[in-house]
Design a protein around this motif. Sequence first.
Motif, PDB file in Angstrom:
ATOM      1  N   GLU A 135       0.825  -1.217   0.000  1.00  0.00           N
ATOM      2  CA  GLU A 135       0.000   0.000   0.000  1.00  0.00           C
ATOM      3  C   GLU A 135       0.855   1.260   0.000  1.00  0.00           C
ATOM      4  O   GLU A 135       0.341   2.358  -0.229  1.00  0.00           O
ATOM      5  CB  GLU A 135      -0.914   0.005   1.224  1.00  0.00           C
ATOM      6  CG  GLU A 135      -2.016  -1.041   1.200  1.00  0.00           C
ATOM      7  CD  GLU A 135      -3.107  -0.727   0.197  1.00  0.00           C
ATOM      8  OE1 GLU A 135      -3.319   0.472  -0.115  1.00  0.00           O
ATOM      9  OE2 GLU A 135      -3.754  -1.666  -0.295  1.00  0.00           O
ATOM     10  N   GLN A 136       2.129   1.096   0.243  1.00  0.00           N
ATOM     11  CA  GLN A 136       3.044   2.239   0.333  1.00  0.00           C
ATOM     12  C   GLN A 136       3.017   3.070  -0.943  1.00  0.00           C
ATOM     13  O   GLN A 136       3.089   2.549  -2.050  1.00  0.00           O
ATOM     14  CB  GLN A 136       4.466   1.733   0.595  1.00  0.00           C
ATOM     15  CG  GLN A 136       5.438   2.796   1.044  1.00  0.00           C
ATOM     16  CD  GLN A 136       6.780   2.184   1.435  1.00  0.00           C
ATOM     17  OE1 GLN A 136       7.313   1.325   0.737  1.00  0.00           O
ATOM     18  NE2 GLN A 136       7.313   2.612   2.556  1.00  0.00           N
ATOM     19  N   GLY A 137       2.859   4.369  -0.782  1.00  0.00           N
ATOM     20  CA  GLY A 137       2.872   5.275  -1.920  1.00  0.00           C
ATOM     21  C   GLY A 137       1.526   5.494  -2.578  1.00  0.00           C
ATOM     22  O   GLY A 137       1.401   6.327  -3.487  1.00  0.00           O
ATOM     23  N   ARG A 138       0.494   4.785  -2.137  1.00  0.00           N
ATOM     24  CA  ARG A 138      -0.832   4.988  -2.717  1.00  0.00           C
ATOM     25  C   ARG A 138      -1.469   6.242  -2.110  1.00  0.00           C
ATOM     26  O   ARG A 138      -1.194   6.591  -0.963  1.00  0.00           O
ATOM     27  CB  ARG A 138      -1.719   3.772  -2.474  1.00  0.00           C
ATOM     28  CG  ARG A 138      -1.212   2.519  -3.148  1.00  0.00           C
ATOM     29  CD  ARG A 138      -2.107   1.321  -2.892  1.00  0.00           C
ATOM     30  NE  ARG A 138      -1.530   0.111  -3.466  1.00  0.00           N
ATOM     31  CZ  ARG A 138      -1.695  -0.280  -4.720  1.00  0.00           C
ATOM     32  NH1 ARG A 138      -2.461   0.452  -5.535  1.00  0.00           N
ATOM     33  NH2 ARG A 138      -1.125  -1.377  -5.173  1.00  0.00           N
ATOM     34  N   PRO A 139      -2.325   6.931  -2.868  1.00  0.00           N
ATOM     35  CA  PRO A 139      -2.941   8.167  -2.366  1.00  0.00           C
ATOM     36  C   PRO A 139      -3.708   7.962  -1.057  1.00  0.00           C
ATOM     37  O   PRO A 139      -3.666   8.815  -0.171  1.00  0.00           O
ATOM     38  CB  PRO A 139      -3.877   8.590  -3.508  1.00  0.00           C
ATOM     39  CG  PRO A 139      -3.330   7.923  -4.721  1.00  0.00           C
ATOM     40  CD  PRO A 139      -2.727   6.634  -4.254  1.00  0.00           C
ATOM     41  N   GLN A 140      -4.427   6.857  -0.954  1.00  0.00           N
ATOM     42  CA  GLN A 140      -5.177   6.549   0.259  1.00  0.00           C
ATOM     43  C   GLN A 140      -4.870   5.110   0.678  1.00  0.00           C
ATOM     44  O   GLN A 140      -5.664   4.194   0.453  1.00  0.00           O
ATOM     45  CB  GLN A 140      -6.683   6.735   0.037  1.00  0.00           C
ATOM     46  CG  GLN A 140      -7.084   8.180  -0.239  1.00  0.00           C
ATOM     47  CD  GLN A 140      -8.580   8.328  -0.445  1.00  0.00           C
ATOM     48  OE1 GLN A 140      -9.194   7.584  -1.208  1.00  0.00           O
ATOM     49  NE2 GLN A 140      -9.165   9.284   0.249  1.00  0.00           N
ATOM     50  N   PRO A 141      -3.712   4.892   1.286  1.00  0.00           N
ATOM     51  CA  PRO A 141      -3.302   3.529   1.618  1.00  0.00           C
ATOM     52  C   PRO A 141      -4.264   2.858   2.592  1.00  0.00           C
ATOM     53  O   PRO A 141      -4.716   3.462   3.564  1.00  0.00           O
ATOM     54  CB  PRO A 141      -1.918   3.708   2.241  1.00  0.00           C
ATOM     55  CG  PRO A 141      -1.870   5.132   2.677  1.00  0.00           C
ATOM     56  CD  PRO A 141      -2.720   5.892   1.716  1.00  0.00           C
ATOM     57  N   TRP A 142      -4.567   1.594   2.288  1.00  0.00           N
ATOM     58  CA  TRP A 142      -5.418   0.796   3.158  1.00  0.00           C
ATOM     59  C   TRP A 142      -4.564   0.148   4.231  1.00  0.00           C
ATOM     60  O   TRP A 142      -3.424  -0.243   3.985  1.00  0.00           O
ATOM     61  CB  TRP A 142      -6.123  -0.278   2.338  1.00  0.00           C
ATOM     62  CG  TRP A 142      -7.028  -1.181   3.136  1.00  0.00           C
ATOM     63  CD1 TRP A 142      -8.331  -0.967   3.443  1.00  0.00           C
ATOM     64  CD2 TRP A 142      -6.683  -2.453   3.699  1.00  0.00           C
ATOM     65  NE1 TRP A 142      -8.834  -2.023   4.183  1.00  0.00           N
ATOM     66  CE2 TRP A 142      -7.836  -2.945   4.361  1.00  0.00           C
ATOM     67  CE3 TRP A 142      -5.513  -3.213   3.727  1.00  0.00           C
ATOM     68  CZ2 TRP A 142      -7.847  -4.159   5.029  1.00  0.00           C
ATOM     69  CZ3 TRP A 142      -5.517  -4.425   4.394  1.00  0.00           C
ATOM     70  CH2 TRP A 142      -6.677  -4.893   5.034  1.00  0.00           C
ATOM     71  N   ALA A 143      -5.087   0.034   5.446  1.00  0.00           N
ATOM     72  CA  ALA A 143      -4.390  -0.629   6.543  1.00  0.00           C
ATOM     73  C   ALA A 143      -5.261  -1.752   7.084  1.00  0.00           C
ATOM     74  O   ALA A 143      -6.495  -1.674   7.033  1.00  0.00           O
ATOM     75  CB  ALA A 143      -4.064   0.367   7.660  1.00  0.00           C
TER      76      ALA A 143
END
Length: 210
Positions: A135-143
């Motif tokens: 998810e690193q670097g995505r505009p809205q990273p999911w956790a």
Amino acid sequence: MYCPAAFRQDDLASLHAQIHACGLALLSSAGEQGLQASHLPLLLEPGEGEFGTLYGHFARANPHWRDLADGAETLAVFSGPDAYVHPGWYSAKAEHGKVVPTWNYISVHAWGQAEVFDEPERLLELVSRLSERHEQGRPQPWAVSDAPREYLDTMLRAIVGFAMPIRRLEGKWKLSQNRSTADQAGVRNGLAASANPRERELLAHMPLSD
């Protein structure tokens, strides 16, 4: 892996970089159920052991994990960019015609025996780290913490994790190192003109002429 000396890659940092760059690995082993292979995203901990340790997980319904639990030797294959090499790219084609097609590619093979685990908190840590990486670097990273805990608990019961210390590590960078500098230049030019992004990706790894 068959690896002539010209193509062998022994630099540990380069091998680890290729493992990290590969989003999906092929994990294979042979056990009582025969030869099995699974496509899995794996996480490398480079500082654990001589060559690092790989972490991943199976669906519990996938019988492959039982081979690992039984101590089967396991091979993880990390494939990099690859490209068909057209004989016409070689300057030798015009000189004497004694050329044939080939395939250039990058690959890393890692062998080991794995420890299997299914403790919920350990699995939660593993899937959290895998998600953070991709998810690193995505505009809205999911956790992982975005999902309800009761749902996560159900999902965690459906997977089995493993840790595989790497006992042997081999890399093959087949990039026309056995050809003349003129032929290598021709391959670079051919890849640069390709419409295939994977072939152009391989170009970045090609050796430069002196």
